[in-house]
Design a protein around this motif. Structure first.
Motif, PDB file in Angstrom:
ATOM      1  N   ASP A  69       0.828  -1.204   0.000  1.00 54.67           N
ATOM      2  CA  ASP A  69       0.000   0.000   0.000  1.00 54.67           C
ATOM      3  C   ASP A  69       0.865   1.257   0.000  1.00 54.67           C
ATOM      4  O   ASP A  69       0.601   2.216  -0.733  1.00 54.67           O
ATOM      5  CB  ASP A  69      -0.915  -0.007   1.230  1.00 54.67           C
ATOM      6  N   ARG A  73       1.159   4.133  -2.957  1.00 52.06           N
ATOM      7  CA  ARG A  73       0.976   5.557  -2.669  1.00 52.06           C
ATOM      8  C   ARG A  73       2.176   6.378  -3.152  1.00 52.06           C
ATOM      9  O   ARG A  73       2.027   7.439  -3.769  1.00 52.06           O
ATOM     10  CB  ARG A  73       0.764   5.769  -1.172  1.00 52.06           C
ATOM     11  N   GLU A  77       2.288   9.230  -6.005  1.00 53.75           N
ATOM     12  CA  GLU A  77       2.773  10.591  -5.743  1.00 53.75           C
ATOM     13  C   GLU A  77       3.903  10.959  -6.703  1.00 53.75           C
ATOM     14  O   GLU A  77       3.954  12.087  -7.209  1.00 53.75           O
ATOM     15  CB  GLU A  77       3.255  10.692  -4.296  1.00 53.75           C
TER      16      GLU A  77
END
Length: 204
Positions: A69, A73, A77
């Motif tokens: 996870d 992320r 980004e």
């Protein structure tokens, strides 16, 4: 009467035997349940590592899920940053010359006024002076942006880093052999970086 007493005693004995059998059965069931509990307890005591291993495996699965996870992320980004940076660079390229163009607009205005003066004024000297002022203003504007003309006067050593030889001509002066004899087109540096090589003629 004796027979009735005997029958009664037999019934009592039979009842007592049934009660004893029932109690023995209950006792056996209780013993069996106790044995099962002891067996399960022993199995749990014999295999504590299996439970620990299962617990460790579950922990690893949780850690892997959290790491995955976090990676997703971070990747998202970074991808957003990359796209935003590419967009900003593209916009910067499009508007990079905006400042220079803005500073050159007054020079264009001067040229338009000079062009009008050519038609309205027959004073050649005044026109020459006006033209010289515009040229100086134009050169100063470019110089403020870091543009400088190369030193390519006749007689200097030929330098392939800044010069482009377009031809060679025979010279009587031996000192001019291999050197710059004439400059056909000036070269320019922008913040010490060559933006146009000087086109020169070399003596041989």
């Amino acid at each position: 009467m004796a027979k009735e007493e005997i029958d009664e005693k037999e019934n009592e004995l039979k009842s007592q035997e049934e009660q004893i059998e029932q109690e023995e059965k209950v006792a056996q069931e209780q013993n069996s349940a106790d044995l099962n509990e002891e067996k399960e307890s022993e199995e749990n005591e014999e295999n504590p590592v299996a439970e620990e291993e299962l617990s460790a495996e579950e922990k690893l699965q949780i850690e892997v899920a959290e790491a995955k996870d976090k990676y997703i992320r971070l990747y998202s980004e970074f991808d957003n940053f990359r796209r935003r940076n590419a967009k900003e660079r593209l916009e910067l390229v499009k508007t990079a010359s905006a400042d220079l163009i803005t500073e050159l607009l007054p020079v264009i205005d001067d040229f338009e006024r000079a062009e009008k003066a050519f038609h309205d004024n027959a004073d050649v000297e005044a026109l020459k002076e006006g033209f010289s002022l515009i040229k100086n203003k134009f050169e100063k504007t470019l110089a403020n942006k870091g543009l400088t003309a190369m030193d390519s006067k006749p007689g200097i050593e030929f330098d392939s880093e800044i010069h482009e030889a377009i031809t060679k001509i025979p010279v009587e002066d031996k000192k001019l052999k291999g050197k710059v004899v004439d400059v056909v087109e000036k070269g320019y540096l922008l913040n010490d970086k060559v933006v146009r090589y000087a086109k020169v003629i070399i003596g041989e």
